[in-house]
Design a protein around this motif. Structure first.
Motif, mmCIF file in Angstrom:
data_model
loop_
_atom_site.group_PDB
_atom_site.id
_atom_site.type_symbol
_atom_site.label_atom_id
_atom_site.label_comp_id
_atom_site.label_asym_id
_atom_site.label_seq_id
_atom_site.Cartn_x
_atom_site.Cartn_y
_atom_site.Cartn_z
ATOM 1 N N SER A 159 21.411 30.281 60.465
ATOM 2 C CA SER A 159 21.759 31.548 61.100
ATOM 3 C C SER A 159 21.693 32.720 60.128
ATOM 4 C CB SER A 159 23.164 31.459 61.713
ATOM 5 O OG SER A 159 23.206 30.454 62.703
ATOM 6 N N LEU A 167 12.445 31.323 63.171
ATOM 7 C CA LEU A 167 12.912 31.936 64.408
ATOM 8 C C LEU A 167 12.939 30.941 65.573
ATOM 9 C CD1 LEU A 167 13.841 34.348 66.052
ATOM 10 C CD2 LEU A 167 11.434 35.007 66.328
ATOM 11 N N LEU A 170 16.011 28.882 65.289
ATOM 12 C CA LEU A 170 17.220 29.644 65.599
ATOM 13 C C LEU A 170 17.396 29.804 67.104
ATOM 14 C CD1 LEU A 170 17.760 32.673 63.176
ATOM 15 C CD2 LEU A 170 19.435 31.002 63.927
ATOM 16 N N LEU A 171 16.305 30.106 67.801
ATOM 17 C CA LEU A 171 16.380 30.254 69.246
ATOM 18 C C LEU A 171 16.805 28.943 69.902
ATOM 19 C CD1 LEU A 171 13.124 32.365 69.797
ATOM 20 C CD2 LEU A 171 15.481 33.170 70.027
ATOM 21 N N SER A 190 19.248 35.216 65.465
ATOM 22 C CA SER A 190 18.010 35.411 66.217
ATOM 23 C C SER A 190 17.752 36.897 66.453
ATOM 24 C CB SER A 190 18.089 34.680 67.559
ATOM 25 O OG SER A 190 18.239 33.292 67.384
#
Length: 228
Positions: A159, A167, A170-171, A190
């Motif tokens: 994070s 990315l 993270l999503l 994100s």
């Protein structure tokens, strides 16, 4: 006389405020002859003396010193010692990378492979601060570690990443995290990556799609406000 040697002699016994100033001065002198003594102090001293040695190492150490500095993390007596040593490792890596170097990540990868959960937890923020394929692999593997503490530390490190390649991870974490705390961290991470001026260069359509994916997750009102 030898100014570096004189400052090194003062370092263990000076008052804490003076130790911080000595560490700053030793680091910025650029005198690499101080490195053996600093590594010894970081390994053997405690409290403010150890913190000062780590501060100087963060400013002065090079890639060849990383194995010894990672060992300081592994040999830390408690969480605070391990975290402080890992912070110095992270500072050296960021400095080397910002200067155009490609530091050897192998000492960290080896420690993550063989170290205790406590050592891995201390080093995961180091991985999160790097833009490197090995660090990505370590973070992804740690997200599925059998130890819940390691998984949580990996989610926190992910994070905080500045690596645009992470990315999608993270999503995914924002959609699937069962912990409200970790989900909120992932949502914030994100959004930060999607809106930062540099790094992630997505077309507007892809950026909007990523936000839609976030909003499709089971978010709390506070998390939806972050996305909006």
């Amino acid at each position: 006389g030898n100014v570096t040697e004189a400052m090194l002699k003062e370092l263990p016994t000076a008052a804490p405020a003076e130790q911080a100033e000595l560490a700053h001065a030793i680091g910025h002198r650029g005198d690499t002859s101080a490195l053996p003594a600093l590594l010894k102090s970081a390994a053997q001293e405690a409290g403010s003396a150890r913190a000062a040695a780590l501060q100087a190492l963060a400013l002065l150490a090079s890639g060849s010193d990383l194995p010894a500095m990672v060992q300081l993390v592994a040999s830390g007596a408690n969480d605070d010692d391990r975290t402080a040593a890992a912070g110095a490792v992270s500072a050296v890596l960021r400095r080397l990378q910002s200067n155009g170097g490609k530091p050897d990540f192998e000492p960290i990868a080896a420690a993550m492979q063989t170290g205790s959960p406590e050592v891995r937890i201390a080093l995961l923020p180091v991985c999160g601060g790097m833009v490197d394929e090995q660090s990505r692999r370590i973070l992804r593997q740690s997200l599925t570690n059998q130890d819940a503490r390691v998984r949580a530390a990996a989610a926190q490190a992910l994070s905080d990443t500045t690596d645009p390649e992470l990315l999608p991870d993270l999503l995914k974490l924002a959609r699937e995290a069962t912990s409200e705390y970790l989900r909120r961290l992932a949502v914030r991470g994100s959004v930060r990556l999607l809106t930062q001026d540099e790094g992630v260069k997505l077309p507007s359509a892809e950026r909007l799609e990523a936000f839609k994916n976030l909003l499709a997750a089971p978010l709390q009102a506070a998390e939806k406000r972050i996305v909006v």
